[in-house]
Design an enzyme around this catalytic site. Structure first.
Site, PDB file in Angstrom:
ATOM      1  N   ASP A 179       0.860  -1.185   0.000  1.00  0.00           N
ATOM      2  CA  ASP A 179       0.000   0.000   0.000  1.00  0.00           C
ATOM      3  C   ASP A 179       0.900   1.240   0.000  1.00  0.00           C
ATOM      4  O   ASP A 179       2.119   1.120  -0.216  1.00  0.00           O
ATOM      5  CB  ASP A 179      -0.934  -0.045   1.221  1.00  0.00           C
ATOM      6  CG  ASP A 179      -2.221   0.739   0.993  1.00  0.00           C
ATOM      7  OD1 ASP A 179      -2.328   1.438  -0.022  1.00  0.00           O
ATOM      8  OD2 ASP A 179      -3.133   0.663   1.849  1.00  0.00           O
TER       9      ASP A 179
ATOM     10  N   GLU B 269      -0.082   4.548   2.040  1.00  0.00           N
ATOM     11  CA  GLU B 269      -0.273   5.511   3.133  1.00  0.00           C
ATOM     12  C   GLU B 269       0.735   5.323   4.267  1.00  0.00           C
ATOM     13  O   GLU B 269       1.066   6.265   4.983  1.00  0.00           O
ATOM     14  CB  GLU B 269      -1.703   5.402   3.685  1.00  0.00           C
ATOM     15  CG  GLU B 269      -2.792   5.901   2.737  1.00  0.00           C
ATOM     16  CD  GLU B 269      -3.267   4.834   1.756  1.00  0.00           C
ATOM     17  OE1 GLU B 269      -2.551   3.828   1.534  1.00  0.00           O
ATOM     18  OE2 GLU B 269      -4.375   5.019   1.208  1.00  0.00           O
TER      19      GLU B 269
ATOM     20  N   HIS C 192      -2.286  -0.087  -3.920  1.00  0.00           N
ATOM     21  CA  HIS C 192      -2.827   1.240  -3.609  1.00  0.00           C
ATOM     22  C   HIS C 192      -3.568   1.843  -4.802  1.00  0.00           C
ATOM     23  O   HIS C 192      -3.021   1.946  -5.893  1.00  0.00           O
ATOM     24  CB  HIS C 192      -1.696   2.174  -3.171  1.00  0.00           C
ATOM     25  CG  HIS C 192      -2.151   3.576  -2.943  1.00  0.00           C
ATOM     26  ND1 HIS C 192      -2.882   3.947  -1.838  1.00  0.00           N
ATOM     27  CD2 HIS C 192      -2.011   4.701  -3.688  1.00  0.00           C
ATOM     28  CE1 HIS C 192      -3.153   5.245  -1.919  1.00  0.00           C
ATOM     29  NE2 HIS C 192      -2.645   5.723  -3.026  1.00  0.00           N
TER      30      HIS C 192
ATOM     31  N   HIS D 286      -1.805   1.102   6.596  1.00  0.00           N
ATOM     32  CA  HIS D 286      -2.337   2.126   7.507  1.00  0.00           C
ATOM     33  C   HIS D 286      -3.346   1.483   8.446  1.00  0.00           C
ATOM     34  O   HIS D 286      -3.867   0.401   8.162  1.00  0.00           O
ATOM     35  CB  HIS D 286      -3.009   3.241   6.696  1.00  0.00           C
ATOM     36  CG  HIS D 286      -4.024   2.708   5.730  1.00  0.00           C
ATOM     37  ND1 HIS D 286      -5.298   2.350   6.111  1.00  0.00           N
ATOM     38  CD2 HIS D 286      -3.906   2.371   4.412  1.00  0.00           C
ATOM     39  CE1 HIS D 286      -5.938   1.873   5.059  1.00  0.00           C
ATOM     40  NE2 HIS D 286      -5.115   1.853   4.013  1.00  0.00           N
TER      41      HIS D 286
ATOM     42  N   HIS E 111      -8.205   4.461   7.510  1.00  0.00           N
ATOM     43  CA  HIS E 111      -9.462   4.138   6.815  1.00  0.00           C
ATOM     44  C   HIS E 111      -9.522   2.632   6.588  1.00  0.00           C
ATOM     45  O   HIS E 111      -8.525   1.946   6.818  1.00  0.00           O
ATOM     46  CB  HIS E 111      -9.580   4.895   5.473  1.00  0.00           C
ATOM     47  CG  HIS E 111      -8.595   4.485   4.428  1.00  0.00           C
ATOM     48  ND1 HIS E 111      -7.285   4.945   4.404  1.00  0.00           N
ATOM     49  CD2 HIS E 111      -8.702   3.635   3.380  1.00  0.00           C
ATOM     50  CE1 HIS E 111      -6.653   4.419   3.374  1.00  0.00           C
ATOM     51  NE2 HIS E 111      -7.483   3.609   2.738  1.00  0.00           N
TER      52      HIS E 111
ATOM     53  N   GLU F  12      -7.799  -3.031   6.987  1.00  0.00           N
ATOM     54  CA  GLU F  12      -7.241  -3.760   5.838  1.00  0.00           C
ATOM     55  C   GLU F  12      -6.255  -4.840   6.280  1.00  0.00           C
ATOM     56  O   GLU F  12      -6.183  -5.911   5.674  1.00  0.00           O
ATOM     57  CB  GLU F  12      -6.597  -2.759   4.867  1.00  0.00           C
ATOM     58  CG  GLU F  12      -7.669  -1.868   4.237  1.00  0.00           C
ATOM     59  CD  GLU F  12      -7.130  -0.697   3.428  1.00  0.00           C
ATOM     60  OE1 GLU F  12      -5.975  -0.769   2.948  1.00  0.00           O
ATOM     61  OE2 GLU F  12      -7.863   0.293   3.263  1.00  0.00           O
TER      62      GLU F  12
HETATM   63 ZN   LIG Z   1      -3.767   2.835  -0.041  1.00  0.00          ZN
END
Ligand SMILES: [Zn+2]
Length: 271
Positions: free
Chosen positions: A8, A10, A60, A105, A117, A136
């Site tokens: 990802d 973030e 991502h 994240h 998120h 996630e």
């Molecule tokens: Zn992401």
């Protein structure tokens, strides 16, 4: 040993704001650069420790952030690039000996976590899987558990590292590259230092996976129970049209099923 990397953005070194991870924004160039930096450090660590194959799945947004020509020249490394993949962030994980979640994240609603998120900040308020609120990391670890794949490494800010250790226990290796002071501010390691930390952590993670010490998420037995709470009732009204779902209240949909990998497909379908 085959290592699957879900990458990802973030949670990468130095990233603190949406403008740095959103494609149309000028600051996205920095996001891309730092995701690549962290992925390369982790790949190097995995190879240091003798990994035979490393598959990097760009996880991502449009999933074309990492470019093949920038990942080096090692025949053991492959890049899974592009979007609309059936299993999204864990697509390509089948047959892996261990999974790494890189630049991740924290789940939606976490205090002092960079860009927290769960799958979609616009649509999802929270996700509860078998009674446990997950982000996630939890969703993707559960999918891996469905295939009996351990999660050996999680990297990102201090919040996602803590979330991952709570979820997966002590056998997990975590590498923290920043400590958030709000959703959009963090005290960050500089790339040279985070590169060292990530490379070392990845090598340790491969060694732990090889010795059988890396954790497989406990997903219980029997059918899964997935509850998705949307940001608003309009979004839930739309999701309510999918046959086989059950409306719990104004904002929450429940789904059950037998295959843990279907959890990811359900979340994508509901969003
Ligand atoms: Zn992401």
């Amino acid at each position: 040993m085959r290592i699957f990397i879900s990458a990802d953005m973030e949670g990468a070194t130095g990233i603190v704001q949406w403008e740095q991870v959103d494609r149309p924004e000028p600051d996205y160039a920095f996001g891309r650069k730092m995701q690549l930096h962290d992925v390369k450090a982790v790949v190097s660590g995995a190879l240091d420790a003798g990994a035979d194959e490393v598959l990097v799945n760009d996880s991502h947004d449009y999933m074309i952030n990492l470019l093949a020509d920038e990942l080096g020249f090692d025949s053991r490394v492959r890049l899974l690039s592009g979007s609309n993949k059936k299993f999204s962030m864990v697509h390509g994980f089948e047959g892996a000996d261990a999974a790494f979640f890189v630049a991740y994240h924290a789940k939606a609603g976490t205090k002092h976590a960079i860009l927290d998120h769960t799958m979609s900040s616009k649509s999802i308020f929270s996700v509860v899987l078998n009674g446990l609120e997950v982000g996630e990391t939890g969703l993707n670890a559960a999918a891996c558990a469905g295939e009996k794949i351990p999660v050996a490494l999680v990297t990102g800010d201090a919040a996602v590292c803590a979330e991952a250790r709570d979820l997966l226990g002590e056998g997990l290796v975590t590498a923290c590259v920043k400590d958030a002071h709000s959703r959009t501010a963090a005290n960050c390691l500089l790339p040279e230092e985070s590169g060292r930390v990530l490379r070392k952590a990845a090598a340790l993670a491969v060694e732990r996976a090889r010795s059988g010490a890396s954790p497989i998420m406990d997903i219980g037995k029997g059918d899964f129970d997935l509850r998705v709470t949307f940001q608003n009732s309009f979004q839930c009204d739309r999701a309510d049209k999918i046959p086989g779902t059950e409306r719990m209240d104004g904002r929450t949909i429940r789904v059950t099923g037998g295959l843990m990998t279907d959890v990811i497909r359900w979340i994508l379908a509901l969003i």
